[in-house]
Enzyme design. Structure first.
Site, mmCIF file in Angstrom:
data_model
loop_
_atom_site.group_PDB
_atom_site.id
_atom_site.type_symbol
_atom_site.label_atom_id
_atom_site.label_comp_id
_atom_site.label_asym_id
_atom_site.label_seq_id
_atom_site.Cartn_x
_atom_site.Cartn_y
_atom_site.Cartn_z
ATOM 1 N N LEU A 71 4.490 1.383 -6.393
ATOM 2 C CA LEU A 71 4.011 0.642 -7.774
ATOM 3 C C LEU A 71 2.761 1.375 -8.382
ATOM 4 O O LEU A 71 2.617 1.412 -9.446
ATOM 5 C CB LEU A 71 4.129 -0.895 -7.721
ATOM 6 C CG LEU A 71 5.522 -1.675 -7.625
ATOM 7 C CD1 LEU A 71 5.262 -2.917 -7.256
ATOM 8 C CD2 LEU A 71 6.227 -1.715 -9.049
ATOM 9 N N ASP A 78 -6.770 4.550 -3.276
ATOM 10 C CA ASP A 78 -5.858 4.351 -2.126
ATOM 11 C C ASP A 78 -6.712 4.400 -0.753
ATOM 12 O O ASP A 78 -7.129 5.705 -0.573
ATOM 13 C CB ASP A 78 -4.513 5.084 -2.323
ATOM 14 C CG ASP A 78 -3.608 4.657 -1.473
ATOM 15 O OD1 ASP A 78 -2.594 3.796 -2.054
ATOM 16 O OD2 ASP A 78 -3.601 4.403 -0.444
ATOM 17 N N ASP A 104 -12.472 1.301 0.852
ATOM 18 C CA ASP A 104 -11.582 0.021 1.201
ATOM 19 C C ASP A 104 -12.339 -0.907 0.051
ATOM 20 O O ASP A 104 -13.370 -1.516 0.165
ATOM 21 C CB ASP A 104 -11.945 -0.439 2.711
ATOM 22 C CG ASP A 104 -11.333 -1.570 3.144
ATOM 23 O OD1 ASP A 104 -10.703 -2.327 2.221
ATOM 24 O OD2 ASP A 104 -11.577 -1.975 4.400
ATOM 25 N N ILE A 105 -11.404 -1.648 -0.762
ATOM 26 C CA ILE A 105 -11.858 -2.227 -1.737
ATOM 27 C C ILE A 105 -11.620 -3.837 -1.475
ATOM 28 O O ILE A 105 -12.024 -4.698 -1.887
ATOM 29 C CB ILE A 105 -10.826 -2.169 -3.161
ATOM 30 C CG1 ILE A 105 -9.290 -2.272 -2.731
ATOM 31 C CG2 ILE A 105 -10.994 -0.869 -4.131
ATOM 32 C CD1 ILE A 105 -8.730 -3.251 -2.293
ATOM 33 N N ASN A 144 -3.552 -3.980 -7.135
ATOM 34 C CA ASN A 144 -2.236 -3.713 -6.448
ATOM 35 C C ASN A 144 -2.299 -3.300 -5.177
ATOM 36 O O ASN A 144 -1.048 -3.417 -4.795
ATOM 37 C CB ASN A 144 -1.547 -2.249 -7.469
ATOM 38 C CG ASN A 144 -0.342 -1.832 -6.808
ATOM 39 O OD1 ASN A 144 0.721 -2.468 -6.956
ATOM 40 N ND2 ASN A 144 -0.246 -1.019 -6.109
ATOM 41 N N TYR A 176 1.822 -13.350 3.601
ATOM 42 C CA TYR A 176 2.140 -12.605 2.248
ATOM 43 C C TYR A 176 2.416 -13.479 1.384
ATOM 44 O O TYR A 176 1.651 -13.435 0.164
ATOM 45 C CB TYR A 176 3.239 -11.517 2.508
ATOM 46 C CG TYR A 176 3.530 -10.913 1.237
ATOM 47 C CD1 TYR A 176 2.658 -9.635 0.896
ATOM 48 C CD2 TYR A 176 4.671 -10.928 0.399
ATOM 49 C CE1 TYR A 176 2.890 -9.072 -0.255
ATOM 50 C CE2 TYR A 176 5.026 -10.400 -0.720
ATOM 51 C CZ TYR A 176 4.119 -9.249 -1.069
ATOM 52 O OH TYR A 176 4.445 -8.396 -2.106
ATOM 53 N N LYS A 195 -0.256 -13.976 -2.087
ATOM 54 C CA LYS A 195 0.202 -13.665 -3.520
ATOM 55 C C LYS A 195 0.039 -15.060 -4.446
ATOM 56 O O LYS A 195 -0.119 -14.879 -5.688
ATOM 57 C CB LYS A 195 1.753 -13.458 -3.403
ATOM 58 C CG LYS A 195 1.859 -11.765 -2.813
ATOM 59 C CD LYS A 195 0.919 -10.917 -3.717
ATOM 60 C CE LYS A 195 1.215 -9.433 -3.286
ATOM 61 N NZ LYS A 195 0.517 -8.565 -4.039
ATOM 62 N N THR A 225 9.532 -0.026 -2.756
ATOM 63 C CA THR A 225 8.257 0.398 -2.556
ATOM 64 C C THR A 225 8.495 0.565 -0.843
ATOM 65 O O THR A 225 9.347 0.032 -0.296
ATOM 66 C CB THR A 225 7.164 -0.607 -2.656
ATOM 67 O OG1 THR A 225 7.115 -1.614 -2.202
ATOM 68 C CG2 THR A 225 6.963 -0.849 -4.036
#
Length: 304
Positions: free
Chosen positions: A19, A38, A73-74, A100, A171, A175, A205
């Site tokens: 995505l 990334d 690394d965000i 994302n 997860y 989310k 994905t």
């Protein structure tokens, strides 16, 4: 293409594949300068090989667009700060942030250990918060300096965050948290010209190919509509990241194939008010009557 994002600068996290890659390519095709982030990890977050961010940035430039890669690394303060700094240092401005990045470590709850919980919450939820925080600080400073932007944030939730998903407690919780973060950010940052929305996409994905192999398979027939292609989600993201989406904030959209749905979250349903304290038996009786009058809940993903 229409140049919907011409002159704008967009940051996309987790943009090396799936995505995120589709979003980055679509934003560039509409004229945006793109920072492609990334970390290049494997599906479960383990160290990977190569630089998918650089690959996508090169792909955008080969198509005539403008992009720069960021491999930090965000989910760390330094990584998130350098992400925003890369946009400002390279292009001199920031207009849109598309959060994302993420990975999976699926387990049933009784087998889900603390490390797998922490890792997934970290990359998804903290990995949304930190870039958002640093971008918001920049936009606030710009507003105070008289340089307000038509700033946009697009967060990535999931049907798992809206309905739950069997085997994905970590997860799903992450989310769902992203939806809450989106609502708060939309309320807090509107004064600075920042609009914040979320998408709950369904597409093919690395994460979904394994969990839903049959559903996510590409069509066999040449020319048939590939309903699960991640490129189907990107147009909505591009529009939300553009100035054309003025007035749209605090919303969650489900995007799948050729369908876009505005998701409607928690709101008051049937109510009973005694005007005094209930006994437990009275509360139970009232609750059963209210449930009988309420809409039934949607099923949890993967429930049998």
């Amino acid at each position: 293409m229409t140049g919907l994002c011409a002159g704008r600068v967009a940051v996309v996290t987790g943009a090396g594949r799936g995505l995120g890659r589709a979003h980055a390519l679509a934003l560039a095709a509409e004229g945006a300068n793109v920072v492609v982030n990334d970390l290049g990890v494997a599906l479960d977050g383990a160290a990977g090989q190569g630089s998918p961010a650089q690959d996508v940035a090169d792909e955008i430039r080969a198509l005539g667009g403008e992009a720069v890669a960021h491999g930090g690394d965000i989910a760390t303060t330094d990584g998130a700060a350098s992400l925003i700094a890369t946009a400002l240092d390279t292009y001199g401005r920031l207009d849109a942030l598309v959060n994302n990045a993420g990975f999976l470590r699926d387990r049933m709850l009784i087998n889900l250990d603390e490390d797998d919980w922490d890792a997934v919450l970290r990359v998804h939820l903290k990995g949304h918060f930190l870039p958002l925080r640093h971008a918001a600080a920049h936009w606030r400073a710009e507003t105070k300096a008289g340089r307000a932007r038509a700033a946009r944030v697009v967060n990535t939730s999931s049907g798992a965050g809206l309905l739950g998903s069997v085997g994905q407690g970590n997860y799903s919780a992450a989310k769902a948290g992203i939806v809450g973060l989106t609502l708060v950010a939309a309320a807090e940052l509107g004064r600075y010209g920042v609009q914040v929305n979320a998408i709950a996409p369904a597409a093919r994905t690395r994460m979904t190919e394994r969990a839903f192999a049959e559903t996510m398979a590409a069509p066999d027939q040449g020319g048939a509509f590939d309903a699960m292609a991640p490129e189907n989600v990107a147009p909505l993201v591009v529009w939300l990241a553009s100035a054309d989406s003025a007035g749209v904030t605090g919303r969650v959209f489900e995007a799948e194939a050729g369908r876009i749905t505005v998701m409607e979250g928690w709101r008051p349903g049937p109510t009973a008010d005694k005007g005094a304290r209930w006994t437990p038996a009275e509360a139970g009786d009232a609750a059963r009557k209210l449930l009988a009058a309420a809409e039934p809940p949607l099923p949890v993903y993967g429930a049998s």
